[in-house]
Design a protein around this motif. Structure first.
Motif, short mmCIF file in Angstrom:
data_model
loop_
_atom_site.label_atom_id
_atom_site.label_comp_id
_atom_site.label_asym_id
_atom_site.label_seq_id
_atom_site.Cartn_x
_atom_site.Cartn_y
_atom_site.Cartn_z
N GLU A 98 3.45 1.05 0.03
CA GLU A 98 3.71 1.31 1.45
C GLU A 98 2.96 2.55 1.93
OE1 GLU A 98 7.95 1.69 1.59
OE2 GLU A 98 8.27 -0.47 1.54
N GLY A 99 2.23 3.21 1.05
CA GLY A 99 1.49 4.41 1.41
C GLY A 99 2.36 5.65 1.51
N LYS A 100 3.52 5.64 0.89
CA LYS A 100 4.46 6.75 0.99
C LYS A 100 4.63 7.53 -0.32
CE LYS A 100 7.11 4.33 4.52
NZ LYS A 100 8.39 3.68 4.83
N ALA A 101 3.82 7.24 -1.31
CA ALA A 101 3.90 7.95 -2.59
C ALA A 101 2.50 8.07 -3.16
CB ALA A 101 4.81 7.22 -3.57
N GLY A 102 2.34 9.00 -4.05
CA GLY A 102 1.06 9.21 -4.69
C GLY A 102 1.23 9.32 -6.19
N TYR A 103 0.32 10.09 -6.81
CA TYR A 103 0.38 10.29 -8.24
C TYR A 103 -0.16 11.67 -8.57
CZ TYR A 103 -4.38 8.54 -7.60
OH TYR A 103 -5.66 8.33 -7.14
N PHE A 104 0.17 12.15 -9.74
CA PHE A 104 -0.24 13.49 -10.17
C PHE A 104 -1.69 13.51 -10.61
CE2 PHE A 104 4.38 13.62 -10.80
CZ PHE A 104 4.70 14.83 -10.21
N THR A 105 -2.34 14.65 -10.36
CA THR A 105 -3.72 14.86 -10.79
C THR A 105 -3.84 16.18 -11.55
OG1 THR A 105 -4.27 15.88 -8.66
CG2 THR A 105 -4.70 13.50 -8.88
#
Length: 126
Positions: A98-105
């Protein structure tokens, strides 16, 4: 490190605290239009206090493959992916799509420190 990452692999990682903490690969995803894959992991023996223990298993953390590879030291074996992983992954995937979360970098040890800091903060009423 040319080793292919796959579900169930157990890895040691840089600057693990305690030294017994490990990464278990849960799932590897490649999303349309992205160069990097996202690897969803479990971190065991993370130093996050709870009412019953000084350490916990973090059931799901999504991490950019490139960042994860920089953290991994050595493959130590293969296990079943912990049962708690699925719920965390499915929830993350739903909100990611849904475009409401990401991920760690960032490196795994920094992610664990961050989660510990957030987990230790008192909850505020909304």
């Amino acid at each position: 490190m040319a080793q292919e990452l796959a579900a169930g692999q157990v890895w040691s990682y840089n600057e693990a605290e305690p030294k017994t903490s490990r990464v278990i690969i849960g799932k590897v995803d490649r999303f349309d239009g992205q160069q990097d894959r996202v690897v969803s992991i479990v971190v065991t023996d993370a130093p996050i206090p709870s009412a019953s223990s000084t350490h916990q298993t973090i059931q799901h953390l999504p991490v950019a493959e490139e960042s994860l590879r920089k953290s991994l030291i050595g493959l130590e074996g293969q296990v079943e992916v912990p049962s708690g992983f699925v719920d965390g992954y499915q929830h993350w995937r739903l909100v990611y799509d849904e475009g409401k979360a990401g991920y760690f970098t960032i490196p795994v040890n920094e992610i664990v420190k961050y989660v510990g800091q957030v987990a230790g903060q008192p909850r505020t009423a909304e």
